[in-house]
Design an enzyme around this catalytic site. Structure first.
Site, short mmCIF file in Angstrom:
data_model
loop_
_atom_site.label_atom_id
_atom_site.label_comp_id
_atom_site.label_asym_id
_atom_site.label_seq_id
_atom_site.Cartn_x
_atom_site.Cartn_y
_atom_site.Cartn_z
N TYR A 136 43.03 26.82 47.12
CA TYR A 136 42.85 27.81 47.34
C TYR A 136 41.67 28.11 47.65
O TYR A 136 41.66 28.96 46.56
CB TYR A 136 44.58 28.64 47.35
CG TYR A 136 44.36 29.64 48.66
CD1 TYR A 136 44.46 29.12 50.24
CD2 TYR A 136 44.03 30.92 47.93
CE1 TYR A 136 44.94 30.34 51.20
CE2 TYR A 136 44.23 32.28 49.00
CZ TYR A 136 44.52 31.92 50.60
OH TYR A 136 44.14 32.71 51.28
N HIS A 179 37.47 44.26 44.28
CA HIS A 179 38.27 43.28 44.69
C HIS A 179 39.55 43.31 45.84
O HIS A 179 39.67 42.90 46.68
CB HIS A 179 38.92 42.10 43.63
CG HIS A 179 38.05 41.42 42.95
ND1 HIS A 179 37.50 40.39 43.70
CD2 HIS A 179 37.67 41.50 41.66
CE1 HIS A 179 36.70 39.57 42.88
NE2 HIS A 179 36.75 40.16 41.67
N HIS A 194 40.75 39.49 32.41
CA HIS A 194 38.77 39.82 32.07
C HIS A 194 39.68 41.02 31.05
O HIS A 194 39.63 42.02 31.50
CB HIS A 194 38.26 40.23 33.49
CG HIS A 194 38.10 39.51 34.33
ND1 HIS A 194 39.39 40.10 35.67
CD2 HIS A 194 37.64 38.24 34.54
CE1 HIS A 194 38.73 39.00 36.30
NE2 HIS A 194 37.95 37.81 35.65
#
Length: 430
Positions: free
Chosen positions: A127, A262, A327
């Site tokens: 995906y 994002h 992260h």
């Protein structure tokens, strides 16, 4: 961003401070995703078309990308972008190839050989998100290890653009990694299609890739149903930065914003023992966010983000391990000396000259990583994610006699008489 002094928070406030935005709406997301999955299971391709019209405002005649569309994509992508993707793919290949699992064989007793063989997963579904921005880099991150694993069948889903086409860069990236079948499907409906299969979309053994909270929930629901395995929970993006007094506030603010842009449900955190740095980063974030084309999205993410002051850097690592970030950036003077303190993180970035964006695109590591605290138990995508490791054993008559007694004693202790007998009859005949 909210400024907090960690030492002043009680346990409940600390838990609240580390809560992800998506965790606040989990129940509503579960219900909405379950309805989409049920619709796809019942309606197949027609349901996929209806859901695409509803969520993407696109009417699709054909769900699969055609050969002509692939050719058009090749013409539409600028040569410098194609070259950059090729370079990134080469570094991804180099890194992932070095860590590939290898089969092995060992004699555990005279006449008894145990082996491990490595086999690719038969059919995998990838995906690639394209909600607020297409992500050809994700096509590379998934396609490269799938190719190295030599999976026989690989399909990819990515949301359609407003004109009904797939993003050209995503298609070129797919072809660069050897992926031949791509479907113009996004969201939970794409996950349902690859899990259960429709007339057009083949059912897959394992699903991979990041996505928003709906995509992540869909992956978890199909995995719980037992119809397809998944790589990991890989939802809204997040970054945690641990910085000392020597960190550059411009760099730190840029790193925070690179994840905040994002999506509105992303989250960024800064932990530092220096109050002056905290204030400088806060001011710098405000200065930089005002210059971003995706300012509105970033500001939504910042509203659920935190600037946390700690008394000692050791405390920052304890908080980070509790949060288990996707992260982790160590903006420290001697970052490698602190690496042993990291127990839970998807990917770590050491020092002032290693922005998280390098890992997103072209350093060579994978950017499909566990989110929402899943890094406590999950790892990022690797070639091994696309493989099955199968154990094999063989025994000679002498080997059976050498270890059969051990098996019989253990089987008897567990009350499994047929197990004990399966060994005994062979020992008697040896």
């Amino acid at each position: 961003m909210n400024r907090l002094m960690w030492s002043e928070l009680d346990e409940m406030a600390r838990t609240e401070a580390l809560q992800r935005p998506v965790q606040r709406v989990a129940a509503q997301t579960r219900q909405a995703v379950a309805a989409v999955i049920a619709q796809v299971r019942e309606g197949g391709d027609e349901a996929l078309r209806a859901l695409t019209a509803r969520f993407d405002a696109v009417q699709l005649d054909e769900l699969e990308v055609s050969a002509a569309e692939f050719m058009a994509a090749e013409q539409a992508v600028a040569p410098e972008l194609r070259q950059a993707m090729a370079e990134a793919a080469a570094r991804l290949t180099r890194f992932h190839e070095a860590g590939m699992a290898r089969g092995y064989s060992v004699e555990t007793a005279p006449g008894v050989v145990c082996e491990r063989v490595v086999r690719p997963i038969g059919r995998v579904g990838l995906y690639v998100p394209a909600g607020s921005a297409p992500l050809p880099s994700t096509a590379l991150m998934l396609g490269v290890p799938a190719g190295l694993a030599q999976c026989p069948q690989v399909v990819m889903c990515t949301p359609p653009r407003a004109d009904g086409s797939a993003d050209p860069a995503v298609l070129v990236a797919a072809r660069l990694t050897g992926v031949q079948r791509v479907f113009k499907l996004g969201g939970a409906q794409a996950i349902a299609a690859m899990a259960y299969g429709t007339a057009s979309v083949p059912a897959c053994d394992k699903l991979f890739g990041p996505g928003n909270s709906f995509v992540t929930e869909a992956k978890q629901q199909v995995a719980q149903d037992g119809v397809a395995a998944i790589d990991m929970p890989a939802g809204p993006s997040e970054v945690l930065v641990i910085a000392d007094a020597g960190a550059n506030p411009v760099f730190v603010a840029a790193d925070l914003l690179s994840q905040a842009e994002h999506g509105p449900d992303s989250q960024v955190l800064l932990l530092t023992d220096d109050a002056a740095l905290l204030a400088a980063v806060e001011a710098e974030v405000e200065r930089q966010v005002a210059q971003l084309p995706r300012q509105a999205i970033a500001r939504q993410a910042l509203s659920a983000s935190r600037l946390v002051q700690v008394e000692r850097l050791q405390e920052a690592f304890a908080i980070s391990n509790r949060y288990a970030p996707e992260h982790l950036i160590l903006a420290l003077r001697e970052p490698r000396l602190w690496l042993d303190q990291v127990q839970a993180a998807g990917s770590v970035f050491l020092g002032d000259h290693t922005p998280e964006a390098l890992g997103d695109y072209c350093s060579g590591t994978n950017h499909v990583l566990p989110t929402a605290g899943a890094a406590r138990a999950y790892s990022g995508v690797s070639v091994g994610s696309f493989q099955n490791l199968i154990s094999v054993q063989s025994a000679t008559p002498a080997g059976l006699l050498a270890i059969g007694g051990c098996a019989r004693i253990l089987a008897s202790a567990e009350g499994l008489d047929a197990h004990e007998r399966a060994v005994a009859v062979r020992m008697e005949a040896a």
